[in-house]
Every structure is written in C-alpha cells, then in structure tokens.
Design an enzyme around this catalytic site. Structure first.
Site, PDB file in Angstrom:
ATOM      1  CG  ASN A   1      -8.963  -1.750  11.913  1.00 31.06           C
ATOM      2  OD1 ASN A   1      -8.015  -2.385  11.438  1.00 31.06           O
ATOM      3  ND2 ASN A   1      -9.425  -0.648  11.363  1.00 31.06           N
TER       4      ASN A   1
ATOM      5  CG  ASP B   1      -0.318  -0.526   2.476  1.00 31.70           C
ATOM      6  OD1 ASP B   1       0.915  -0.485   2.573  1.00 31.70           O
ATOM      7  OD2 ASP B   1      -1.040  -1.002   3.354  1.00 31.70           O
TER       8      ASP B   1
ATOM      9  CD  GLU C   1      -8.739   0.760   7.800  1.00 29.88           C
ATOM     10  OE1 GLU C   1      -8.599  -0.233   8.561  1.00 29.88           O
ATOM     11  OE2 GLU C   1      -8.288   1.878   8.076  1.00 29.88           O
TER      12      GLU C   1
ATOM     13  CG  HIS D   1      -5.788  -2.466   8.801  1.00 26.52           C
ATOM     14  ND1 HIS D   1      -5.955  -1.263   9.460  1.00 26.52           N
ATOM     15  CD2 HIS D   1      -4.455  -2.688   8.794  1.00 26.52           C
ATOM     16  CE1 HIS D   1      -4.779  -0.788   9.805  1.00 26.52           C
ATOM     17  NE2 HIS D   1      -3.842  -1.637   9.425  1.00 26.52           N
TER      18      HIS D   1
END
Ligand code: F6R
Length: 268
Positions: free
Chosen positions: A136, A67, A143, A138
């Site tokens: 979380n 990313d 996400e 990811h």
C-alpha cells in the site's frame, strides 16, 4: 531519484548489498538505518556473506531500525528486535550496544517513540537508510494518510498491512495491531536512502513511488522530495513503470545532485 531495474531478485539484492558494503568501506563509522520484512532477509544474507568473506565490517557502525511492534518484548520471536538478532546482528560484528530499535515493550509507546527520535537526532544523522516497500506504499510503518512531516511515533497498522504480515505469524498467534515507527520526516532526514522492492505485488506501489504525484495516500512518494534516493527493483516490481526503458538504460551519471554536477562541469 535514481531507479535501477535488474532482471531478477538476486541481481537487485546483490546491488543493494554492494551499496551497503561500499558505504561501510568509505565510512566505517556509518550510521545505518535498517528495515525488516521478507525483502530484507535476502539482503542480510548477502551482507553476512560479504562479512564472512572479509569484504565488510560493521565494528565501527551504528544502526537504527525503522520500526517495532507495540506489545512485543525484544525476546519475542515475532519482534523486530528478535528478527534483527536472528537474521543479521548475531552473524556479524556489530557491537551489541550500537544497534537501536524502538522500545515496543514500553507501557508508554508515545514516550518511547519520542526517546527514539531523540536518540536518532543525538547520534545521527543516518548516513544510509534502507527501506522496503509496503504493497500500500508504506515506508517504515507510515501507512496511507500519514503526515509527510511525521516524526517517530506510535501508529496503528492498516488491514492491508496486517493481512500482508500475517504470513509471519502462526495460526492462532496474536498479531500486534500497533507499532512504533520512524516518521516520514525522520526517514527523509537520512543523508542517503536506498529502497529495495521485488516482486509483482509491489508493482503498483513502485509506480506511485517513482512516477506518481506526491501524496500522503502513497507515503513512499515523499521520497521524491529527497535528493539522494536510489530505488532498486527487479523486473516484476518495475512492471507498471511507464518509463521503464529509460530506467533500464541508467548509466550511473544521471542522478548526481545539481550542485555536484555543477562542480564537475566547472572542473572539467
Ligand atoms: C519493516 C518495514 C516495512 C517493510 C514493508 C515491506 O521494517 O518497515 O515497511 O519494509 O512492509 O515488507 P516485505 O519486505 O515483507 O514485503
């Protein structure tokens, strides 16, 4: 999924580094999928050490990062391109034209994402994909609620991720809210996946990843659908696993895929 639990972070990082070294020794022209973030810093340090000791070379390899922030040029100190140069590439013998990241500076992020996915399809498949893990759940910047079938695309980061990553930005420095990320299906098309997670702040996501139901709300759980995933943990990250004693006893034979187990048994 093979889950390995090490007493501390150093042991987990050393195991992950050994896996990367073994991959390159076995296949010097490997295509590696790389990650950034705090967890990976120690892994890159270990790989630089192995390179300096002559244990590994990257000269035949190629890499694709997961990313990149949208709006940052590769020269920007907070870009992932800059991170990779500073923390890894400039210290080892990767050819300069063999390391790929999404073009976060493009004025057309969706087109840049599509071009990146096309590069992976053309030059891949990725042989070994390294992953960190968001609190979380990811992976990359997929996400919660990302499609489990997603491919490389532009995406918006959640408040939870922005808060977690604000530690890398100076006070008052503007923090990008969007990124280009490999999609979950892109990640799952790697031949082999190695996820490294350390520290108690990852324990809830680790428990979902290894023992939770597959759900887009915990994107990491999509890895349960891949046949060659190794999860490397330290004890704090493994804290919430219900079967942690079972994983601690891993003897290295449990996770071969059914086909190779069949072949081995026939040959015995
Ligand atoms: C980074 C990336 C992210 C991180 C994750 C964990 O390229 O794709 O998924 O791996 O946010 O980050 P750290 O290691 O900083 O906790």
């Amino acid at each position: 999924m093979r889950t390995l639990v090490f007493p501390d972070r150093a042991g987990a990082v050393a195991a992950a580094a050994s896996a990367v070294v073994a991959q390159l020794r076995q296949q010097p022209e490997s295509v590696l999928g790389l990650a950034t973030g705090g967890t990976m810093e120690a892994l890159y340090e270990a790989l630089i050490g192995a390179y300096r000791r002559g244990e590994v070379s990257f000269c035949g390899a190629r890499s694709f990062n997961l990313d990149e922030y949208i709006g940052l040029s590769p020269e920007h100190p907070q870009s992932y391109a800059h991170y990779m140069q500073r923390r890894f590439f400039q210290h080892v013998d990767f050819p300069a034209d063999a390391t790929y990241l999404p073009d976060g500076a493009s004025s057309e992020p969706e087109a840049a994402a599509g071009a990146y996915e096309a590069d992976i399809l053309r030059l891949g498949p990725i042989d070994l994909q390294l992953l960190g893990l968001g609190r979380n759940g990811h992976i990359g910047f997929n996400e919660p609620s990302s499609s489990l079938a997603s491919r490389t695309r532009a995406t918006r980061l959640t408040p939870s991720t922005l808060t977690a990553n604000s530690r890398f930005f100076a006070r008052g420095e503007s923090q990008p809210s969007h990124a280009i990320t490999m999609g979950i299906a892109t990640i799952l098309s790697a031949r082999e996946i190695l996820l490294l997670a350390t520290g108690a702040e990852k324990a809830e996501a680790v428990a979902q990843l290894v023992e939770g139901p597959v759900s887009a709300f915990w994107p990491c759980t999509a890895l349960q659908m891949h046949r060659d995933v190794t999860v490397i943990l330290d004890e704090p990250a493994a804290r919430d696993l219900r079967m942690v004693d079972h994983y601690r006893r891993d003897d290295g034979i449990g996770q071969a895929d059914p086909v190779s187990i069949g072949v081995a048994q026939t040959g015995a």
